[in-house]
Design a protein around this motif. Sequence first.
Motif, PDB file in Angstrom:
ATOM      1  N   SER A  21      -2.726  65.552  40.788  1.00 48.76           N
ATOM      2  CA  SER A  21      -3.209  64.819  41.953  1.00 48.76           C
ATOM      3  C   SER A  21      -4.558  64.154  41.656  1.00 48.76           C
ATOM      4  O   SER A  21      -4.791  62.992  42.013  1.00 48.76           O
ATOM      5  CB  SER A  21      -3.327  65.770  43.147  1.00 48.76           C
ATOM      6  N   ALA A  22      -5.460  64.884  41.027  1.00 55.72           N
ATOM      7  CA  ALA A  22      -6.775  64.351  40.666  1.00 55.72           C
ATOM      8  C   ALA A  22      -6.644  63.202  39.667  1.00 55.72           C
ATOM      9  O   ALA A  22      -7.406  62.233  39.716  1.00 55.72           O
ATOM     10  CB  ALA A  22      -7.651  65.460  40.101  1.00 55.72           C
ATOM     11  N   LYS A  23      -5.674  63.295  38.773  1.00 52.08           N
ATOM     12  CA  LYS A  23      -5.454  62.259  37.754  1.00 52.08           C
ATOM     13  C   LYS A  23      -4.978  60.960  38.398  1.00 52.08           C
ATOM     14  O   LYS A  23      -5.324  59.874  37.956  1.00 52.08           O
ATOM     15  CB  LYS A  23      -4.432  62.748  36.730  1.00 52.08           C
ATOM     16  N   GLU A  24      -4.172  61.074  39.463  1.00 52.03           N
ATOM     17  CA  GLU A  24      -3.639  59.892  40.152  1.00 52.03           C
ATOM     18  C   GLU A  24      -4.710  59.162  40.942  1.00 52.03           C
ATOM     19  O   GLU A  24      -4.570  57.984  41.230  1.00 52.03           O
ATOM     20  CB  GLU A  24      -2.483  60.310  41.073  1.00 52.03           C
ATOM     21  N   GLN A  25      -5.762  59.858  41.332  1.00 53.32           N
ATOM     22  CA  GLN A  25      -6.802  59.234  42.164  1.00 53.32           C
ATOM     23  C   GLN A  25      -7.798  58.462  41.352  1.00 53.32           C
ATOM     24  O   GLN A  25      -8.007  58.415  40.293  1.00 53.32           O
ATOM     25  CB  GLN A  25      -7.521  60.310  42.977  1.00 53.32           C
TER      26      GLN A  25
END
Length: 172
Positions: free
Chosen positions: A168-172
């Motif tokens: 999730s953090a990587k997608e942001q």
Amino acid sequence: MDRMYSPWREIYMQSFKDEKTSMKDKKSVFSDIPPEEDEQRFVLHRASKCFIIMNLYPYNCGHLMVVPYHQSPEFSDLDAATMLEIMELTDLCIKALKITLKPQGFNFGANLGRVAGGSVDTHIHFHIVPRWEGDTNFMPVLADAKVLSNDLRSTYANLKTAIADLLSAKEQ
């Protein structure tokens, strides 16, 4: 080191070629795991070419494996996209393990062939084993037993959450 030439052993060594060919056609335990069995089979994450699964017979707590969907015993059968994804998922595993179990180091690799220690030698897969200083003690030597201090189910839940958070953090 002295070397001895023993040509009579060639017949013995050649006998494994036929066995390997017939074993290659058998489905491995990693083949065709339906998504609805992910939690039951400890599959942590599915990507496009590979998936992450917990080892049911771990060397250490948090022992993970990255497994290509394509079943082959040969490293050279993996395409470039699969090899890249193996490394990306390995990095994801290491990050998730650092968050959840805080190991001091890792072993990473593959057992290519039964004689190299591969118990599922028809389907290449890659091990990520978290390590801590002193994680080897007298039990394996004296009792031929490994003591694991973490519950598989709770470790699965913690790793699943960590992987989801990292993605999730990587997608942001």
